[in-house]
Design a protein around this motif. Structure first.
Motif, PDB file in Angstrom:
ATOM      1  N   PRO A 247       0.805  -1.157   0.145  1.00  0.00           N
ATOM      2  CA  PRO A 247       0.034   0.223   0.103  1.00  0.00           C
ATOM      3  C   PRO A 247       0.827   1.342   0.077  1.00  0.00           C
ATOM      4  O   PRO A 247       0.165   2.578  -0.082  1.00  0.00           O
ATOM      5  N   ASP A 248       2.080   1.155   0.174  1.00  0.00           N
ATOM      6  CA  ASP A 248       2.919   2.518   0.111  1.00  0.00           C
ATOM      7  C   ASP A 248       2.608   3.390  -0.847  1.00  0.00           C
ATOM      8  O   ASP A 248       2.669   2.881  -2.075  1.00  0.00           O
ATOM      9  N   ALA A 249       2.520   4.614  -0.839  1.00  0.00           N
ATOM     10  CA  ALA A 249       1.963   5.541  -1.616  1.00  0.00           C
ATOM     11  C   ALA A 249       3.084   5.796  -2.735  1.00  0.00           C
ATOM     12  O   ALA A 249       2.964   6.332  -3.872  1.00  0.00           O
ATOM     13  N   PHE A 250       4.326   5.562  -2.596  1.00  0.00           N
ATOM     14  CA  PHE A 250       5.446   5.632  -3.465  1.00  0.00           C
ATOM     15  C   PHE A 250       5.655   4.569  -4.480  1.00  0.00           C
ATOM     16  O   PHE A 250       6.486   4.557  -5.183  1.00  0.00           O
ATOM     17  N   VAL A 251       4.875   3.585  -4.250  1.00  0.00           N
ATOM     18  CA  VAL A 251       4.983   2.364  -5.347  1.00  0.00           C
ATOM     19  C   VAL A 251       3.791   2.217  -6.119  1.00  0.00           C
ATOM     20  O   VAL A 251       2.578   2.184  -5.628  1.00  0.00           O
ATOM     21  N   ASP A 252       4.117   1.746  -7.515  1.00  0.00           N
ATOM     22  CA  ASP A 252       3.033   1.259  -8.260  1.00  0.00           C
ATOM     23  C   ASP A 252       3.115  -0.164  -8.299  1.00  0.00           C
ATOM     24  O   ASP A 252       4.129  -0.950  -8.570  1.00  0.00           O
ATOM     25  N   ASP A 253       2.201  -0.941  -7.616  1.00  0.00           N
ATOM     26  CA  ASP A 253       1.966  -2.124  -7.228  1.00  0.00           C
ATOM     27  C   ASP A 253       1.417  -3.119  -8.501  1.00  0.00           C
ATOM     28  O   ASP A 253       0.174  -3.158  -8.507  1.00  0.00           O
ATOM     29  N   LEU A 254       2.182  -3.493  -9.428  1.00  0.00           N
ATOM     30  CA  LEU A 254       1.457  -4.364 -10.393  1.00  0.00           C
ATOM     31  C   LEU A 254       1.809  -6.019 -10.171  1.00  0.00           C
ATOM     32  O   LEU A 254       2.867  -6.382 -10.067  1.00  0.00           O
ATOM     33  N   ASP A 255       0.596  -6.335  -9.940  1.00  0.00           N
ATOM     34  CA  ASP A 255       0.611  -7.970  -9.670  1.00  0.00           C
ATOM     35  C   ASP A 255       0.724  -8.771 -10.918  1.00  0.00           C
ATOM     36  O   ASP A 255       0.996  -8.302 -11.875  1.00  0.00           O
ATOM     37  N   ARG A 256       0.607 -10.052 -10.909  1.00  0.00           N
ATOM     38  CA  ARG A 256       0.883 -11.164 -11.967  1.00  0.00           C
ATOM     39  C   ARG A 256       0.185 -10.789 -12.897  1.00  0.00           C
ATOM     40  O   ARG A 256       0.462 -11.098 -14.200  1.00  0.00           O
ATOM     41  N   TRP A 257      -1.229 -10.531 -12.767  1.00  0.00           N
ATOM     42  CA  TRP A 257      -2.136 -10.369 -13.963  1.00  0.00           C
ATOM     43  C   TRP A 257      -2.361  -9.013 -14.300  1.00  0.00           C
ATOM     44  O   TRP A 257      -2.971  -8.790 -15.236  1.00  0.00           O
ATOM     45  N   ASN A 258      -1.639  -8.200 -13.852  1.00  0.00           N
ATOM     46  CA  ASN A 258      -1.526  -6.767 -14.422  1.00  0.00           C
ATOM     47  C   ASN A 258      -0.709  -6.519 -15.627  1.00  0.00           C
ATOM     48  O   ASN A 258       0.423  -6.894 -15.635  1.00  0.00           O
ATOM     49  N   ASN A 259      -1.459  -5.857 -16.841  1.00  0.00           N
ATOM     50  CA  ASN A 259      -0.563  -5.886 -18.037  1.00  0.00           C
ATOM     51  C   ASN A 259      -0.096  -4.527 -18.262  1.00  0.00           C
ATOM     52  O   ASN A 259       0.517  -4.139 -19.380  1.00  0.00           O
ATOM     53  N   MET A 260      -0.098  -3.502 -17.446  1.00  0.00           N
ATOM     54  CA  MET A 260       0.462  -2.359 -17.504  1.00  0.00           C
ATOM     55  C   MET A 260       2.117  -2.532 -17.743  1.00  0.00           C
ATOM     56  O   MET A 260       2.861  -3.432 -17.223  1.00  0.00           O
ATOM     57  N   ASP A 261       2.620  -1.566 -18.474  1.00  0.00           N
ATOM     58  CA  ASP A 261       4.168  -1.687 -18.765  1.00  0.00           C
ATOM     59  C   ASP A 261       4.688  -0.807 -17.813  1.00  0.00           C
ATOM     60  O   ASP A 261       4.251   0.341 -17.466  1.00  0.00           O
TER      61      ASP A 261
END
Length: 451
Positions: free
Chosen positions: A257-271
């Motif tokens: 949940p840290d505000a300084f992190v974009d947290d992309l899980d295994r199913w997230n297709n974001m670059d």
């Protein structure tokens, strides 16, 4: 959250005639990653299947890589805590299902009890109900699955026998003693709960049991250091389950949940390269069918950026466990990661988490006095879990070839590097400890050390 790190304060530059007082000399920053690397990689394994230790560990040892294992503690011989239903007698619950359909008031209790009814095959209904409830968000279908399960229980349709824990054959006798020996070599062990249930469909009492008792067995057998991380089974991001986990552990691989992190899980297709956050936690899951070329492209992208933490999630190894990779594939892949060692920091899950948080909660100040640079590193993290040494980069006079770095009783000699025509040193310092002092190593001392 407002980041305070990166803004370096240089105060008290004394003795104007000293080289320390000129230009950028003395300016100090906390590097984004340990050792001044461009990105981080964590090798993580789920479930604790035997070939993770018999096959993968020797391969990682050959490359000098640490890793994090999320273990199902109830499966390990010698554990104090095993699968248990916390609640009223299951017989009363079974009888009640004959007249009261499953609804929002009784769903979690009924789902929690299923593995402990003494009926082989019933647990599949808990797993399926948990999947549609947690991932499909289909509450009514989840209720129907629970009703179907209890109807079969009342009819005696299932063979009798407990099934809430793995069999000795599937465990293949990995022991706490073996895990303790590996922990002393730098491997991290973390919780994957007691029995690996769908946490989203457990009631509060059983949710707490799975998380707390797994932590307690890890604490008792491996020590406090290994109670830092948790992975909720099936990668759930259920808000109630993750919140409960984060009340008991410092970090969950499911959700950061840290505000300084974009947290992309295994199913997230974001670059991840498109993120503008200070850090990107990018989880990828190498499965049996995942092409090696794709896996290596994850490493390339991490090395090419400056803010990506690649978290690799492995399960089975060499035919044992879910979607296994072969030992030969792991050797090939880890060799490729090693080839990027000049840019990538390979570390345990908890160490990368600690580094990012300590850096974002830290402040560094430096000042010169005579020909000595003094550096103060402070952090507002007060939890005893923290205290990982951070990498500092301090600019030094161009005349320096080697610097002596001293913090308390720790002394190291560091070769001076060059950056945009400026001289600097990279070194590690412990937050909230003694002042760090840097000074030039005399030429005769350098010569004596090279003889």
């Amino acid at each position: 959250m407002t980041s305070k790190v990166g803004a370096v304060t240089v105060v008290g530059l004394m003795i104007a005639c000293s080289a320390i007082a000129h230009g950028q000399v003395g300016r100090t920053e906390i590097t984004k990653w340990q050792y001044g690397k461009s990105g981080a990689v964590s090798l993580t394994y789920d479930d604790g299947t035997i070939n993770q230790f018999r096959v993968a560990v020797p391969i990682m040892d050959s490359f000098g890589f640490p890793a994090t294992f999320f273990i199902i503690t109830g499966n390990i011989p010698g554990s104090q805590y095993h699968g248990t239903f916390v609640g009223r007698p299951t017989k009363a619950i079974i009888e009640e299902t004959a007249s009261i359909p499953t609804n929002r008031d009784n769903f979690l209790e009924r789902a929690s009890a299923i593995p402990f009814l003494g009926d082989q095959g019933a647990i599949d209904y808990q797993t399926r109900a948990g999947e549609v409830y947690d991932e499909g968000k289909n509450v009514e279908q989840a209720y129907q699955l629970i009703d179907e399960c209890y109807a079969k229980v009342r009819q005696g349709a299932f063979p009798r026998g407990e099934e809430h824990e793995a069999s000795p054959a599937s465990l293949n006798n990995i022991t706490w003693e073996e895990l303790r020996a590996l922990s002393q070599r730098g491997y991290e062990f973390a919780s994957h709960t007691v029995t690996h249930p769908r946490l989203a469909v457990l009631d509060d009492a059983n949710l707490a049991y799975e998380l707390e008792k797994s932590r307690q067995d890890i604490l008792d057998h491996l020590g406090f250091k290994h109670t830092f991380s948790v992975e909720c089974p099936y990668g759930t991001e259920n808000e109630r389950a993750v919140h409960s986990a984060l009340l008991r552990y410092q970090v969950a691989r499911n959700h950061m949940p840290d505000a300084f992190v974009d947290d992309l899980d295994r199913w997230n297709n974001m670059d991840p390269a498109a993120s503008r956050e200070e850090y990107v936690r990018w989880q990828r899951g190498p499965l049996t069918e995942t092409p090696m070329g794709l896996m290596k492209s994850w490493v390339d992208k991490t090395a090419a950026q400056d803010n990506i933490w690649l978290v690799l999630v492995f399960h089975g190894v060499d035919g044992v466990g879910w979607k296994p990779k072969t030992g030969a594939e792991l050797r090939d892949y880890f060799g490729y990661v090693k080839s990027k060692a000049d840019r990538l920091w390979v570390a345990t899950f908890q160490d990368v988490t600690k580094y990012m948080r300590e850096r974002m909660h830290g402040q560094v100040f430096s000042y010169g006095e005579g020909d000595v640079i003094s550096v103060v590193l402070r952090s507002d993290l007060t939890d005893v879990s923290y205290g990982l040494p951070l990498t500092l980069k301090t600019y030094v006079p161009s005349s320096w070839q080697t610097a002596e770095v001293r913090q308390g009783k720790r002394t190291n000699h560091v070769i001076v590097g060059r950056d945009n025509s400026m001289s600097y040193v990279l070194y590690q310092a412990v937050p909230n400890a003694e002042v760090v002092t840097l000074s030039a190593v005399a030429a005769e001392t350098q010569q004596s050390q090279t003889k």
